[in-house]
Structure formats: structure tokens, C-alpha cells
Design an enzyme around this catalytic site. Structure first.
Site, PDB file in Angstrom:
ATOM      1  N   ALA A 239      29.419  -7.488  21.390  1.00 24.06           N
ATOM      2  CA  ALA A 239      29.607  -6.474  22.434  1.00 24.06           C
ATOM      3  C   ALA A 239      28.552  -5.382  22.286  1.00 24.06           C
ATOM      4  CB  ALA A 239      31.003  -5.868  22.349  1.00 24.06           C
ATOM      5  N   LYS A 240      27.855  -5.108  23.389  1.00 27.01           N
ATOM      6  CA  LYS A 240      26.862  -4.028  23.403  1.00 27.01           C
ATOM      7  C   LYS A 240      27.568  -2.802  23.981  1.00 27.01           C
ATOM      8  CE  LYS A 240      22.024  -3.211  24.829  1.00 27.01           C
ATOM      9  NZ  LYS A 240      21.419  -3.176  23.475  1.00 27.01           N
ATOM     10  N   ALA A 241      28.186  -2.029  23.092  1.00 22.16           N
ATOM     11  CA  ALA A 241      29.038  -0.914  23.502  1.00 22.16           C
ATOM     12  C   ALA A 241      28.461   0.409  23.028  1.00 22.16           C
ATOM     13  CB  ALA A 241      30.449  -1.100  22.947  1.00 22.16           C
TER      14      ALA A 241
END
Length: 327
Positions: free
Chosen positions: A168-170
Site C-alpha cells: 500500500a502506497k499510503a
């Protein structure tokens, strides 16, 4: 070169009409208070056929997967994301740009239950400098090539998969990157290598994937060690194989990086950046493998080489579209 301030904003979704004119997100937003937003960074390059977004669908599919992993509810599918991103790129007027779509909470709802929070699509666009030989009408020129970076090994490790999904690119997880980067710069370095929390092996740099060359063989940490599956990382692996290089993904120790003949970093905004030294130990200035891959990368993104499937043409801007904000 990464400009500090974006020059174009496009918002689409709940809260867009209310928020966009002020170009601001309420301080009470869950995305501001808790880092609950997901995003992508996509490059737009000038090509002989006009501007094109590089690996657009791959980035947008990762954005959708990031939202799924966090449990973010939204009403954007791949088709709608693609149309909005292309529109933002077109209306910005930039031939070379960094385009960052993200799903964020636009309303001041103080909650960590993301199922109760509406999310909006926002797209920021930054003008990027073209290499000096490629500058022209509507394109700014880089003053000088990016020098090799000086690395250290950060004491701040990547979150374990049991703490946060590494795919996840959060927004919130970049606090760890900020800690590592700030400490490295304060200590006199340019960036830092971060280790896997469990194994102690190399994961990635603060916002980049890591490659090393030993005896002409290209290596990069495998996805097992808590790193983001970078789109540029995948591009480099493919281009290296196209060039006939031996390529391997696997466990990488700090000692492996120290012993390598060449080391370089990859990322969407920074592209390919050579490493000059690790904790004061210099690498050779001759970088034949890096130079070959960097040349292939430049030819590919600018439409002068193979892989046309990676380039999505940006259409001409259409007038009378929903309001965006420019500066």
C-alpha cells in the site's frame, strides 16, 4: 529536479466543488489528522507524438489496490481514474510533468473508521525539468545532471508486514521515510537505506528502490523484505533483461551493497540516480551498467525505443471542464 510547489490542482468527487476553490483540505480531515490517504506518482514525458503518461494503468491499479488494502471506500474505477488523470495532465499544459493522483478525505470527519469517511480524488501536477538536450517550447531545462548521492544506513527500519501492508502506497507510512531522510541529511548524507524490520536486510531507500551491480550482474531486494513494488523498479528489471543483463531479485545484505561495483536508486520522480558512496566509502565513477540502463530508460520514456504499451498519449485539453485550481 523536483519543484517544491505544484502548479495545477484537479479535484473530482465528494467535496470537490466546495473545497477546490480554496485549494485546501480542512485541518479536521482524517487524511490530515491520521494520514489516511493513498496516492501515486506518475511521470508525463514529451515524446515525438506529444506528451505521454508513463505506465499510467500500472500506477492507477496500484492506487486502487492501496485503497482496497486500507479499506477506503470510493466510487472511482480504473476507467474514471484514467480519464481524470489524463484530463489533469492535459489541462496543466506541461509537456514534462509529475502527476500525483490521490484518494483523500475532504470533510472534517474525525474518525479512524474509514468506512464512515467519504474519499475524494485529487490530482496535483508539477512541472518537471527536461534534460538540457531535450528542452524546448513549453519545457524547462535542468541546469546540471543529478550527481551521485551519498547514502547511509538508517536506524529507522521499514514497518513489518504485520504492522502495515507494504504493497500500500499510503500517506501515513511516509513518516518513517521522513524520519530516515531527515536524520540522514542532518548527518551530512543525501539519503538513507532502510532495512527490513524482521530480517535486517536491505529493503529500500527512503522513497526509492535499490539496485546493485556485482561482476556485471544486476541485483535488487526481493519483495519479501517489506519494500514497495516500485513501477520504475519493474521497468528497470524489464529493460535490463532487454539488454541481455543477468538479473536477480533476492535477499540483499548491507555487506552486499558495500561490496558492489555500482549502486543506484530508482523512483518515479527521481528516475534513476547513481550512488556515489555508502557511509563515506566511494564507488567507482565509471558505471557501465547504470549508464546502459539509464540510456535505455530515457529512450523508452521519451518514445524513442520499444514498449509503446507503457506510454499513454495525453489528449489536447478540452475547454469548459469542471473547475480546477492553478497557481
Amino acid at each position: 529536479m523536483n519543484p517544491s510547489t505544484s502548479a495545477y490542482t484537479y479535484w473530482d468527487g465528494p467535496g470537490a466543488q466546495r473545497t477546490a476553490p480554496g485549494r485546501g483540505i480542512p485541518f479536521g480531515s482524517s487524511s490530515v489528522q491520521h494520514g489516511t490517504a493513498v496516492f501515486e506518482g506518475i511521470r508525463c514525458y514529451a515524446t515525438p507524438e506529444g506528451p505521454a503518461l508513463f505506465r499510467l494503468d500500472d500506477h492507477l491499479l496500484r492506487l486502487l489496490n492501496s485503497a482496497r488494502l486500507l479499506g477506503i471506500h470510493h466510487d472511482h474505477d480504473l476507467r474514471r481514474l484514467r480519464a481524470a488523470t489524463l484530463r489533469a495532465a492535459a489541462e496543466s499544459g506541461f509537456a514534462d510533468a509529475y502527476v500525483r493522483p490521490g484518494l483523500f478525505a475532504a470533510d472534517p470527519i474525525l474518525s479512524i473508521d474509514l468506512s464512515t469517511v467519504p474519499f475524494t480524488l485529487g490530482i496535483e501536477v508539477w512541472a518537471m525539468a527536461a534534460p538540457p538536450a531535450e528542452a524546448g517550447e513549453g519545457r524547462t531545462s535542468a541546469v546540471a545532471p543529478v550527481p551521485g548521492v551519498r547514502l547511509t544506513v538508517s536506524p529507522w527500519r521499514r514497518p513489518s508486514p504485520e504492522t502495515f501492508p507494504p504493497r500500500a502506497k499510503a500517506v501515513g507510512t511516509y513518516v518513517t521515510s521522513a524520519l530516515a531522510k531527515t536524520a540522514a541529511v542532518t548527518a551530512g548524507f543525501d539519503d538513507a537505506l532502510q532495512l527490513d524490520c524482521v530480517t535486517g536486510r536491505i529493503a529500500e531507500a527512503t522513497v526509492s528502490n535499490v539496485f546493485l551491480v556485482t561482476d556485471g550482474r544486476l541485483r535488487t531486494p526481493w519483495l519479501t523484505d517489506s519494500l514497495l513494488a516500485g513501477i520504475t523498479r519493474d521497468t528497470v528489471l524489464t529493460l535490463a533483461r532487454d539488454l541481455g543483463l543477468e538479473v536477480a531479485e533476492g535477499p540483499v545484505e548491507v555487506s552486499d551493497v558495500r561490496a558492489a561495483q555500482e549502486v543506484f536508486l530508482t523512483g518515479t520522480a527521481s528516475e534513476l540516480v547513481p550512488v556515489a558512496s555508502l557511509e563515506g566509502r566511494p564507488y567507482a565513477r565509471e558505471r557501465p551498467v547504470f549508464d546502459a540502463i539509464a540510456a535505455a530508460f530515457r529512450a523508452t520514456v521519451t518514445g524513442h525505443a520499444r514498449h509503446p504499451e507503457w506510454r499513454t498519449p495525453v489528449p489536447a485539453a478540452v475547454p469548459d471542464q469542471p473547475a480546477a485550481v492553478t497557481s
